[in-house]
Design an enzyme around this catalytic site. Sequence first.
Site, mmCIF file in Angstrom:
data_model
loop_
_atom_site.group_PDB
_atom_site.id
_atom_site.type_symbol
_atom_site.label_atom_id
_atom_site.label_comp_id
_atom_site.label_asym_id
_atom_site.label_seq_id
_atom_site.Cartn_x
_atom_site.Cartn_y
_atom_site.Cartn_z
ATOM 1 N N ASP A 516 11.491 2.335 5.895
ATOM 2 C CA ASP A 516 10.118 2.851 6.498
ATOM 3 C C ASP A 516 9.125 1.899 5.961
ATOM 4 O OD1 ASP A 516 8.289 5.149 7.567
ATOM 5 O OD2 ASP A 516 7.434 5.108 5.781
ATOM 6 N N GLU A 545 10.775 -1.343 9.731
ATOM 7 C CA GLU A 545 9.521 -1.347 10.402
ATOM 8 C C GLU A 545 8.787 -2.772 9.611
ATOM 9 O OE1 GLU A 545 7.815 2.847 11.731
ATOM 10 O OE2 GLU A 545 7.869 2.321 9.551
#
Length: 815
Positions: A516, A545
Site C-alpha cells: 500500500d 502502489e
Amino acid sequence: MAMALNVHAQEKTSVHYSRISGDYEGWQLWVWDAQDGKPGFAVEPSGRDAFGLVFELDLAARGLSGKRAGILPRKGEWDDKDGPDRFIVAREDAAVFIRQGVPEIFGELPALTTAFVYARFSGDSSVTAAFNTPVDEAFVREQGFALAGAGAEYRPVRVSLPSRYSPAARLDFGPEFAEPAEARVMGTFTLTGKLGSRAVDPGAALDAPPFRHEGFLGAETSGKGSRFAAFAPGAEAVTALIYRGPKGGSQAELRMEHKGGGLWEASSDEDFTGKYYKYGVSRDGGYAEVLDPYAGSVTAHDGRGLLHGPLPPPTEGPSFPAEDTVLYEIHIRDLTIDEFSGVKEKGKYLGFAEGGTRHPSYPDLKTALDHMEELGVNALHILPFQDFENDEADPRYDWGYMPVNFNSPEGWYASRTDDDSRRRETKAMIEALHARGMKVIMDVVYNHTAETGGKKFNFAGLAGNYFYRMKDDGSFYNGSGCGNEFRSESPMGRRFILDSLKRWVTEYGVDGFRFDLMGLIDLETAALIAAELRELKPSILLYGEPWKAGDSPVDGVKKGSQRGKGYSVFSDDLRDALKGSVFTVSDLGYVQAGNYRDKVMRGIRGAIDDFADGPLETLNYVSCHDNHTLWDRIDLSAEGASFDEKVRMNKLAQAVVFTAQGIPFLHAGEEFLRTKKGEHNSYNLPDEINRLDWTAKRKHHGVFRFYRDLIAMRKAHPAFRLRTAAEVRANLRFYEEQGLKVAPPAIAYTLDGAAAGDSWKKITVLINPSRKPARISLPPGSHSLVFDGAGLAADPREHKGHISVPPITLLVLRQ
C-alpha cells in the site's frame, strides 16, 4: 504559491502587516486589480498598531469594490518585497491581517507572539530549532541560543535557514560539540534562548551505528526457558509483564537490562508458553504498557501478546512464473458474508477456506473458494489481515488499512480472539488455497500505523517518535493521509519491515505482497525487500502502489523506480485511459467514448514505452477496492447508454486488460457486475455495500462466462504473456506499424504466436469502442474468429479480407 481570502468590504478595507523584527521603515503595500489586470499602485501606511503597520484601502475610489485585488508588501521602489502574492475579494467592512513570510491571509487578529516550540538533533553537531511562525536569520541570532548537556554548554558557530523566512533554523555547534550518539540520546540536552528552553529530541542521533542491532528481537519461549528483547532507545526502564490470561489478573515482572544502543533484554528459565505479555516502559516522564511490535499473536490491537510455540512448517505452495499470474483482489469478509454464500463460517478465515459451497437456491451455482477456482484465477490478493485497529467483537466493517501489530493475524476473522486461533486459522486458510493451486498475496501497509493522535500501541510506547517521519516543528509527516508515515529508511524501521515480511513467508508460506502507498517506502528499502525476499523464495510476487497520498520528504517508489529492481507497480495510466480518471466521473475513457486511444495502446504493450523495462513490471487493471467498481463507474458516467451497452463496456475494459502484456489484476465480483450502489470509498460501510452478492452471479451468468473464458484464453496462450520488452517489440505490432489501416478510435494489432511458442501461430486482436460496428481489414490469409463479445467461440468461423467488429467489442482471430 498565491494565497486568497474573501474579505468583506464595501468602501474600505484595512490591511494590517506584521514584520518579525519590527523593521517597518520604508515599507508600503503594493495593490493591483487582479480581476481586470489593471496597473498596480503603492499605498503608504496610515499608522501603526500593536500588530504592525496599518494600510487603509479606499476600494470605491480605486475601483476595487467587489473585485479580486492583489496585495504585496514592498520596501521603497522594490528594494525588497514580502511574497508570495496574496489576494482578497472585497465585499463588506472587514480587516485583513498578514504576517511576514506567511502566505496565509487572516480574517481575524492572529497570535503575535513568536514562540520557540521544538528542538532536535539534525546531525552530529547540529540542532534544528523550530518556531510557530517563519523567522529570519537575524531573528534567530538575536535569541542567543545555547546548547547545554553532559556538563557543558555550547554556542552555535553557524546559523542557517532553508529559505529567507522559515519556521525552522539549523544551529551548527562545530567540532567543539563532539558528544557521542549514546550521550545525545540518553543525556538530557536543552536548547535555551530568549524565548525559553526546550529539551532536544534525539532525532538523527538514533540513526547512528550504536543504535543498529542485528540480533534477536521479540519474545520466544519453550521448555528451555524464555527470552525477551526490545528496541526502546531513550527509555529509562523496560519490564516484561507476564500474565496468565488475556485480561485482568496479576502479572509476573521481568526487569529488562539495557544492553546499550536502546536494546533491552531479559530471560527466564521458566517456560511461558500459553501465557500473555506486554512491556512496561518508562520514558519521557511517563509510563505506558504496550505491545511488542514483534509479537506473533495478539488478543487485540490494544490487548496482550500471546507467548506461543512455532507453527508447523508451511506446505509448499504453487510455483509458476510471474507472467502466468492472474490476480484476484478480495476482502476476507466480502467473499462469504452474503446470506446466500452457502458458507458456514461466514466472514472468517475458515469460511474463506471452505470448499464445496453452493448458492442455497441454485445448487449448481458455485460460490466463494469454488467460484474462484471455477473462474480460473491463480493468485489471491487478500486485503489486509495483519492486525489492525478495530473492535474485534464488533461486526462493523473495516478494510483493515490502519495497521497496529504487523506480525499478528487480525482477530476479526478468527473464531476466537483470546487464544491462538488467529494464527492456526490463517495458516489453515493459506493451506487450503495452496491446495487449490492458488498463490496467497498479502496486502500490507508498512507506510503508516494507527499510532495517531498520541496513541501508543507498540512502536511509540517503546521508541518514542523513532519509527515515524517528523517535521522540524515536531509534528508528523502525513503522506499517508492517515496521520503519520512509518520511517522505512531508519535502520531499525527497515530491519523491522524486512523481518516482518520474512516471517510471513517462512511461517505461513505467503507467496507475495502488495504494498500500500509504496511511494512512502524509500527506494533502498524497496530494493532490499525485493532482493532478500527473492533469495528466500525465488517465485515471490511483489508489487505496489507507486504513489503517495500527500506531501512527504521521502524519495519513495514511483512509476519507473521499479525498473530492473524485481518488483512491479500498478498502471493507473491504463486504468484511467480505459474508464476515465478515478477522481472525475465526467471524464470518459476509452470504453465509454473512445478517448485516450494512444494511452490504451501503450498499456497494451505493457508500459514498455512509458515507465517499465519489461511488461512484468506493470500491473494492468481497471478497478480495485478503492474508488468505484467498474460497473458503478460505467453506470454513473455513460449517460444515455443502454444496459446492454454498459455491459459491453464492462467486458471490453477487462478484455483489454487480459489481452494486454503485463500482469492482469481483477477486483472481485466484477465478473458478475459487482456494485457498491455508487459508493466510491466503502472502507467502513456495511456488508450490504461491500459483500459479494452471489445471486448476481446467477443474474449475470453470461458476464461470468465471458470473464472465465477470457482468463482461460490468456492462460492457454503464451502470446498474451510475453516476458520481456524485446519480445513485445518483436512480436506485438499495431496495424500502423505494418502499413495496415484502422480508423481510430478502433485499435488493431497482431501477435506472432509462433515466435512465442503459441499453438495459435498468428493472432489478430481488433478493438472497437464505438457504439456502431466497425469494418476492419484483416492481414492476408484466412482467420478463425476464436473470441468475441460472448467469450470463446465454440465453433470458430473463418474470415478473409475484413470483418465487421460489433459495437464496444474486442475480437481475437487466429491463423
